[in-house]
Write a protein that holds these residues in place. Structure first.
Motif, mmCIF file in Angstrom:
data_model
loop_
_atom_site.group_PDB
_atom_site.id
_atom_site.type_symbol
_atom_site.label_atom_id
_atom_site.label_comp_id
_atom_site.label_asym_id
_atom_site.label_seq_id
_atom_site.Cartn_x
_atom_site.Cartn_y
_atom_site.Cartn_z
ATOM 1 N N ASP A 38 0.864 -1.189 0.000
ATOM 2 C CA ASP A 38 0.000 0.000 0.000
ATOM 3 C C ASP A 38 0.895 1.232 0.000
ATOM 4 O OD1 ASP A 38 -2.023 1.826 0.201
ATOM 5 O OD2 ASP A 38 -2.664 1.258 2.224
ATOM 6 N N VAL A 39 1.481 1.518 -1.159
ATOM 7 C CA VAL A 39 2.455 2.605 -1.253
ATOM 8 C C VAL A 39 1.823 3.950 -0.918
ATOM 9 C CG1 VAL A 39 3.982 3.848 -2.825
ATOM 10 C CG2 VAL A 39 3.850 1.363 -2.933
ATOM 11 N N ALA A 40 0.585 4.144 -1.291
ATOM 12 C CA ALA A 40 -0.066 5.438 -1.079
ATOM 13 C C ALA A 40 -0.152 5.796 0.398
ATOM 14 C CB ALA A 40 -1.461 5.425 -1.704
ATOM 15 N N ASN A 41 -0.286 4.792 1.243
ATOM 16 C CA ASN A 41 -0.427 5.036 2.683
ATOM 17 C C ASN A 41 0.825 4.596 3.456
ATOM 18 O OD1 ASN A 41 -3.197 6.035 2.675
ATOM 19 N ND2 ASN A 41 -3.734 3.960 2.022
ATOM 20 N N PHE A 42 1.954 4.605 2.767
ATOM 21 C CA PHE A 42 3.179 4.150 3.413
ATOM 22 C C PHE A 42 3.576 5.075 4.556
ATOM 23 C CE2 PHE A 42 7.715 4.490 4.072
ATOM 24 C CZ PHE A 42 8.110 3.167 4.217
ATOM 25 N N ALA A 43 3.981 4.462 5.659
ATOM 26 C CA ALA A 43 4.594 5.180 6.791
ATOM 27 C C ALA A 43 5.313 4.138 7.629
ATOM 28 C CB ALA A 43 3.548 5.921 7.620
ATOM 29 N N ALA A 44 6.463 4.492 8.129
ATOM 30 C CA ALA A 44 7.222 3.586 8.987
ATOM 31 C C ALA A 44 7.966 4.416 10.023
ATOM 32 C CB ALA A 44 8.200 2.749 8.177
ATOM 33 N N THR A 45 8.130 3.850 11.189
ATOM 34 C CA THR A 45 8.862 4.512 12.273
ATOM 35 C C THR A 45 9.694 3.468 12.992
ATOM 36 O OG1 THR A 45 6.972 5.995 12.583
ATOM 37 C CG2 THR A 45 8.671 6.018 14.287
ATOM 38 N N ARG A 46 10.862 3.871 13.437
ATOM 39 C CA ARG A 46 11.653 2.970 14.264
ATOM 40 C C ARG A 46 12.333 3.758 15.376
ATOM 41 N NH1 ARG A 46 16.418 -0.153 11.632
ATOM 42 N NH2 ARG A 46 14.675 -1.235 10.691
ATOM 43 N N ALA A 47 12.357 3.135 16.551
ATOM 44 C CA ALA A 47 13.053 3.684 17.710
ATOM 45 C C ALA A 47 14.119 2.684 18.129
ATOM 46 C CB ALA A 47 12.074 3.933 18.852
ATOM 47 N N VAL A 48 15.320 3.178 18.424
ATOM 48 C CA VAL A 48 16.440 2.299 18.757
ATOM 49 C C VAL A 48 17.072 2.763 20.065
ATOM 50 C CG1 VAL A 48 18.630 1.326 17.991
ATOM 51 C CG2 VAL A 48 16.877 1.949 16.298
ATOM 52 N N VAL A 49 17.247 1.812 20.975
ATOM 53 C CA VAL A 49 17.924 2.060 22.249
ATOM 54 C C VAL A 49 18.980 0.974 22.434
ATOM 55 C CG1 VAL A 49 17.702 2.200 24.747
ATOM 56 C CG2 VAL A 49 15.900 3.126 23.296
ATOM 57 N N SER A 50 20.160 1.368 22.853
ATOM 58 C CA SER A 50 21.229 0.400 23.096
ATOM 59 C C SER A 50 21.461 0.243 24.591
ATOM 60 C CB SER A 50 22.530 0.844 22.419
ATOM 61 O OG SER A 50 22.393 0.815 21.011
ATOM 62 N N LEU A 51 21.536 -1.004 25.036
ATOM 63 C CA LEU A 51 21.892 -1.364 26.400
ATOM 64 C C LEU A 51 23.227 -2.110 26.356
ATOM 65 C CD1 LEU A 51 18.369 -2.425 27.714
ATOM 66 C CD2 LEU A 51 19.607 -0.312 28.200
ATOM 67 N N PRO A 52 23.841 -2.407 27.492
ATOM 68 C CA PRO A 52 25.199 -2.969 27.453
ATOM 69 C C PRO A 52 25.372 -4.204 26.591
ATOM 70 C CG PRO A 52 24.674 -2.263 29.674
ATOM 71 C CD PRO A 52 23.423 -2.091 28.870
ATOM 72 N N ALA A 53 24.399 -5.116 26.589
ATOM 73 C CA ALA A 53 24.565 -6.366 25.839
ATOM 74 C C ALA A 53 23.404 -6.651 24.899
ATOM 75 C CB ALA A 53 24.766 -7.543 26.793
ATOM 76 N N CYS A 54 22.620 -5.644 24.588
ATOM 77 C CA CYS A 54 21.540 -5.854 23.618
ATOM 78 C C CYS A 54 21.114 -4.519 23.020
ATOM 79 C CB CYS A 54 20.346 -6.571 24.248
ATOM 80 S SG CYS A 54 19.420 -5.598 25.447
ATOM 81 N N ARG A 55 20.449 -4.622 21.889
ATOM 82 C CA ARG A 55 19.919 -3.442 21.218
ATOM 83 C C ARG A 55 18.429 -3.659 21.004
ATOM 84 N NH1 ARG A 55 20.137 -1.683 15.522
ATOM 85 N NH2 ARG A 55 21.137 -3.675 15.092
ATOM 86 N N ILE A 56 17.637 -2.650 21.329
ATOM 87 C CA ILE A 56 16.187 -2.715 21.196
ATOM 88 C C ILE A 56 15.776 -1.878 19.998
ATOM 89 C CG2 ILE A 56 13.979 -2.179 22.289
ATOM 90 C CD1 ILE A 56 15.521 -2.343 25.006
ATOM 91 N N VAL A 57 15.043 -2.491 19.081
ATOM 92 C CA VAL A 57 14.489 -1.774 17.931
ATOM 93 C C VAL A 57 12.978 -1.957 17.965
ATOM 94 C CG1 VAL A 57 14.482 -1.509 15.431
ATOM 95 C CG2 VAL A 57 16.574 -2.271 16.584
ATOM 96 N N VAL A 58 12.251 -0.874 18.163
ATOM 97 C CA VAL A 58 10.786 -0.926 18.151
ATOM 98 C C VAL A 58 10.322 -0.289 16.849
ATOM 99 C CG1 VAL A 58 8.666 -0.241 19.309
ATOM 100 C CG2 VAL A 58 10.680 -0.863 20.658
ATOM 101 N N MET A 59 9.448 -0.978 16.148
ATOM 102 C CA MET A 59 9.149 -0.637 14.747
ATOM 103 C C MET A 59 7.655 -0.494 14.502
ATOM 104 S SD MET A 59 10.705 -0.447 11.678
ATOM 105 C CE MET A 59 10.155 -0.412 9.966
ATOM 106 N N ARG A 60 7.289 0.532 13.753
ATOM 107 C CA ARG A 60 5.977 0.603 13.116
ATOM 108 C C ARG A 60 6.210 0.196 11.681
ATOM 109 N NH1 ARG A 60 2.713 3.668 9.677
ATOM 110 N NH2 ARG A 60 0.563 3.995 10.388
ATOM 111 N N SER A 61 5.705 -0.965 11.317
ATOM 112 C CA SER A 61 5.949 -1.484 9.970
ATOM 113 C C SER A 61 4.845 -1.018 9.027
ATOM 114 C CB SER A 61 6.035 -3.008 10.000
ATOM 115 O OG SER A 61 4.764 -3.574 10.248
#
Length: 322
Positions: A38-61
């Motif tokens: 659905d290209v006409a209504n495309f939207a995406a967001t991502r938030a990234v946080v890094s911790l000592p031994a992992c990385r968190i990526v929260v996504m609006r696909s």
């Protein structure tokens, strides 16, 4: 929605895409290829946080067909952040009952017929194996422990919010490690469908009781130090699963809940003794360094603010002095 109250900071990378062509370079770097539905209504967001031994990526696909090659030597967990998720993977229809886990490499093919919100937690190869992944190079969908899933979601939201409004906390290794430990413990529970049945053949009641007694002694000897499950397991020569299972069997709660409860009660004792102490010094003396999180946990446990307990303790001392 999930990102509305967030602002980028030194600890939180927050990027929005309103154009699929602007998003494609991100996918290329991650060896992923999407066909938007659905290209006409495309939207995406991502938030990234890094911790000592992992990385968190929260996504609006976005609605898409997705082919991707995961390379995750330390492991990865993907879970939904809302209950209305819809996707398919290897012919399996995924909804909020499922989460996905992988350690190693795998070629994966998904279809997302709608916008979804999900979190991807990527672990460092140096993180000790917690018994989560059945075998390498096999991305698998697993049924989630529902209460643990809800708790993990809330924890991820809290980490994002903290990274947005208090990024300086992530500059302190101790605080970042504390946040990470809470997340790892939540994921322990997420993978544990029936911890008691897992323990049945491997841990007898007497052994579990002795192990919990050793945990009590360890925590008592380190009142101000952060307690990490990997360190405890190494100290006692057992697996993290065995450690958590013993506490669940003997105390009826997770290891994280048990240690926090013990430290909350110890803090309450210090507050009731009054004197010249402050809420912050009493809390830090029992290993609580994030005051907002401490205050919320204290109120949920004792149904009053820690400052109220401290005031009552001081009043009692004055009456005894009279």
């Amino acid at each position: 929605m999930l990102f509305d109250a967030l602002a980028p900071s030194s600890a939180l990378q927050l990027i929005g895409f309103a154009d699929v062509d602007a998003f494609r370079p991100i996918e290329t770097m991650e060896d992923a290829r999407s066909i938007p539905l659905d290209v006409a209504n495309f939207a995406a967001t991502r938030a990234v946080v890094s911790l000592p031994a992992c990385r968190i990526v929260v996504m609006r696909s976005f609605a898409r067909i997705l082919d991707t090659a995961y390379r995750m030597p330390g492991g990865m967990v993907i879970l939904s952040m809302t209950d209305d998720v819809q996707a398919s993977f290897k012919g399996l229809d995924l909804d909020a009952r499922f989460f996905i886990a992988l350690r190693g490499n795998d070629e994966c093919h998904f279809v997302e017929p709608q916008t979804n919100y999900y979190a991807m937690i990527i672990f460092s190869p140096g993180l000790r194996d917690r018994g989560w992944f059945d075998r390498a190079d096999d991305l698998r969908a697993r049924v989630a422990n529902r209460p643990a899933l809800l708790h993990t979601r809330q924890l991820l939201r809290d980490i994002l919010r903290t990274a947005s409004v208090q990024p300086f906390l992530f500059e302190t290794t101790e605080v970042a490690a504390h946040l990470q430990e809470g997340l790892l413990l939540a994921l322990d529970d997420l993978f544990r469908i029936d911890s008691l049945s897992d323990l049945g053949a491997s841990i007898q009641g007497e052994r579990a009781i002795k192990l919990v007694q050793r945990i009590d002694d360890y925590v008592a000897a380190r009142p101000t130090a952060p307690i990490y499950t990997a360190d405890l397991a190494a100290e006692f020569g057992v697996s993290i699963r065995t450690l958590g299972g013993a506490v669940s069997k003997v105390r009826g709660m997770s290891l994280h809940q048990y240690i926090r409860l013990k430290r909350l009660w110890a803090t309450r004792g210090r507050l009731l003794r009054g004197g010249g102490a402050t809420v912050a010094t009493c809390a830090r003396a029992q290993g609580f360094h994030h005051m907002g999180e401490f205050a919320a946990a204290y109120r949920a446990t004792f149904h009053e603010a820690p400052s109220d307990t401290l005031a009552r303790g001081r009043q009692s001392r004055v009456r005894r002095a009279d």
